[in-house]
Design an enzyme around this catalytic site. Structure first.
Site, PDB file in Angstrom:
ATOM      1  N   LYS A 297       0.837  -1.175   0.002  1.00 55.97           N
ATOM      2  CA  LYS A 297      -0.076   0.108  -0.020  1.00 55.97           C
ATOM      3  C   LYS A 297       0.855   1.250   0.051  1.00 55.97           C
ATOM      4  CE  LYS A 297      -3.376  -2.198   3.033  1.00 55.97           C
ATOM      5  NZ  LYS A 297      -3.681  -2.178   4.537  1.00 55.97           N
ATOM      6  N   GLY A 298       2.062   1.072   0.304  1.00 57.42           N
ATOM      7  CA  GLY A 298       2.959   2.136   0.839  1.00 57.42           C
ATOM      8  C   GLY A 298       3.046   3.369  -0.447  1.00 57.42           C
TER       9      GLY A 298
ATOM     10  N   ASP B  74       7.383   2.549  -2.411  1.00 57.75           N
ATOM     11  CA  ASP B  74       7.656   3.450  -1.469  1.00 57.75           C
ATOM     12  C   ASP B  74       9.342   3.476  -1.124  1.00 57.75           C
ATOM     13  OD1 ASP B  74       7.722   0.939  -0.206  1.00 57.75           O
ATOM     14  OD2 ASP B  74       6.332   1.361   1.147  1.00 57.75           O
TER      15      ASP B  74
ATOM     16  N   ASP C  33      14.437  -1.485   0.590  1.00 53.00           N
ATOM     17  CA  ASP C  33      15.037  -1.882   1.815  1.00 53.00           C
ATOM     18  C   ASP C  33      16.095  -3.092   1.515  1.00 53.00           C
ATOM     19  OD1 ASP C  33      15.826  -1.597   4.540  1.00 53.00           O
ATOM     20  OD2 ASP C  33      13.938  -2.990   4.836  1.00 53.00           O
TER      21      ASP C  33
ATOM     22  N   LYS D 191      16.945   2.822   1.124  1.00 57.75           N
ATOM     23  CA  LYS D 191      17.549   2.561   2.258  1.00 57.75           C
ATOM     24  C   LYS D 191      18.986   1.401   2.069  1.00 57.75           C
ATOM     25  CE  LYS D 191      14.994   1.763   5.911  1.00 57.75           C
ATOM     26  NZ  LYS D 191      14.221   1.043   7.001  1.00 57.75           N
TER      27      LYS D 191
ATOM     28  N   PHE E 289      13.481   3.519  10.538  1.00 54.72           N
ATOM     29  CA  PHE E 289      12.068   3.098  10.202  1.00 54.72           C
ATOM     30  C   PHE E 289      11.372   4.215   9.906  1.00 54.72           C
ATOM     31  CE2 PHE E 289       7.992   1.188  10.043  1.00 54.72           C
ATOM     32  CZ  PHE E 289       8.287   0.125   9.497  1.00 54.72           C
TER      33      PHE E 289
ATOM     34  N   ASP F 269       3.695   3.057   6.644  1.00 53.32           N
ATOM     35  CA  ASP F 269       3.061   2.754   7.668  1.00 53.32           C
ATOM     36  C   ASP F 269       4.078   2.013   8.757  1.00 53.32           C
ATOM     37  OD1 ASP F 269       3.487   0.229   6.318  1.00 53.32           O
ATOM     38  OD2 ASP F 269       2.216  -0.431   7.867  1.00 53.32           O
TER      39      ASP F 269
ATOM     40  N   ARG G  69       0.169   6.136   7.820  1.00 48.96           N
ATOM     41  CA  ARG G  69       0.332   6.701   6.360  1.00 48.96           C
ATOM     42  C   ARG G  69      -0.102   8.015   6.095  1.00 48.96           C
ATOM     43  NH1 ARG G  69       1.213   1.566   3.846  1.00 48.96           N
ATOM     44  NH2 ARG G  69      -0.111  -0.225   5.114  1.00 48.96           N
TER      45      ARG G  69
HETATM   46  P1  5GP Z   1      12.323  -4.789   0.733  1.00 49.74           P
HETATM   47  O1  5GP Z   1      13.108  -5.034   2.162  1.00 49.74           O
HETATM   48  O2  5GP Z   1      11.883  -5.821   0.140  1.00 49.74           O
HETATM   49  O3  5GP Z   1      13.199  -3.865  -0.245  1.00 49.74           O
HETATM   50  O4  5GP Z   1      11.148  -3.841   1.119  1.00 49.74           O
HETATM   51  C1  5GP Z   1       9.915  -4.443   1.363  1.00 49.74           C
HETATM   52  C2  5GP Z   1       8.776  -3.482   2.220  1.00 49.74           C
HETATM   53  O5  5GP Z   1       9.252  -3.346   3.419  1.00 49.74           O
HETATM   54  C3  5GP Z   1       8.968  -1.959   1.259  1.00 49.74           C
HETATM   55  O6  5GP Z   1       8.106  -1.885   0.418  1.00 49.74           O
HETATM   56  C4  5GP Z   1       8.205  -1.438   2.722  1.00 49.74           C
HETATM   57  O7  5GP Z   1       6.585  -1.814   2.456  1.00 49.74           O
HETATM   58  C5  5GP Z   1       8.733  -1.948   3.804  1.00 49.74           C
HETATM   59  N1  5GP Z   1       9.717  -1.173   4.425  1.00 49.74           N
HETATM   60  C6  5GP Z   1      11.202  -1.303   4.354  1.00 49.74           C
HETATM   61  N2  5GP Z   1      11.671  -0.344   5.306  1.00 49.74           N
HETATM   62  C7  5GP Z   1      10.823   0.383   5.541  1.00 49.74           C
HETATM   63  C8  5GP Z   1      10.861   1.581   6.467  1.00 49.74           C
HETATM   64  O8  5GP Z   1      11.846   2.072   6.705  1.00 49.74           O
HETATM   65  N3  5GP Z   1       9.469   1.941   6.890  1.00 49.74           N
HETATM   66  C9  5GP Z   1       8.345   1.308   6.415  1.00 49.74           C
HETATM   67  N4  5GP Z   1       7.177   1.965   6.820  1.00 49.74           N
HETATM   68  N5  5GP Z   1       8.277   0.450   5.574  1.00 49.74           N
HETATM   69  C10 5GP Z   1       9.559  -0.249   5.222  1.00 49.74           C
HETATM   70 MG    MG Z   2       4.522  -1.800   5.584  1.00 55.28          MG
END
Ligand code: 5GP
Ligand code: MG
Length: 177
Positions: free
Chosen positions: A43-44, A100, A103, A131, A152, A159, A165
């Site tokens: 949803k981000g 969004d 990570d 990140k 975070f 969220d 959000r």
């Molecule tokens: P990935 O680790 O696969 O790159 O990210 C997966 C998801 O984890 C992102 O799309 C996001 O929804 C959530 N995420 C990762 N880091 C953060 C953060 O710092 N804050 C928030 N709210 N969500 C995060």
């Molecule tokens: Mg989330």
């Protein structure tokens, strides 16, 4: 309950507005006349998507996909599944993923793979935040809003447990104790 978390502003709404405007300029240069499909990852991305497309003055389409990692907990487990399919055929389309935050990179890498199998004309990535300190798999971000520290992040669509959000600024949560 655990320890209290405090909200700190990382990027204010004015700064976000500037970044989205810059991204819209970059995207316009590359996608005008391509009728791109902007694919938001739920949803981000929904707040970012809403602001971004209103700065794009050429024909485009929007769709969303829902992805989630298997298992529970806040950490990405690495196994991703599609929980809401996209509705638009992507074959021969110029797809722009709107995300969004990147990570670990695991969901993004999965999504690239998932889309490439459907034979689009191209797949590019626009991310509000990166990140890089947490990356586990390499991901190329074609259009990036902000690089963020290993904190975070919440607000502007992101969220913590489905909350925050609606914050207009990008903030981070930190232990207040
Ligand atoms: P990935 O680790 O696969 O790159 O990210 C997966 C998801 O984890 C992102 O799309 C996001 O929804 C959530 N995420 C990762 N880091 C953060 C953060 O710092 N804050 C928030 N709210 N969500 C995060
Ligand atoms: Mg989330």
């Amino acid at each position: 309950m655990g320890s209290k978390s405090e909200l700190h502003i990382l990027f204010r709404r004015r700064e976000i507005k500037g970044a989205v405007k810059r991204l819209a300029g970059e995207i316009s240069q590359d996608f005008r006349n391509k009728n791109p499909l902007l694919l938001g990852v739920l949803k981000g991305s929904f707040v970012f998507m809403a602001d971004l497309i209103r700065l794009l003055d050429f024909p485009l389409e929007v769709d969303f996909i829902g992805l989630s990692s298997y298992g529970s907990g806040t950490e990405t487990s690495g196994k991703i599944k599609v929980v809401k399919k996209l509705e638009t055929p992507v074959r021969d389309r110029y797809v722009l993923i709107v995300k969004d935050i990147v990570d670990t990179g695991l969901t993004t890498a999965f999504l690239f793979d998932y889309l490439q199998k459907k034979r689009p004309a191209s797949v590019k990535l626009c991310a509000l935040a990166d990140k890089p300190s947490r990356r586990e798999v390499p991901v190329t971000i074609d259009y990036l809003g902000f690089t963020v520290p290993n904190k975070f992040i919440v607000g502007y669509g992101l969220d913590a447990d489905q909350k925050y959000r609606n914050l207009p600024d990008i903030c981070y949560l930190e232990d207040g104790t």
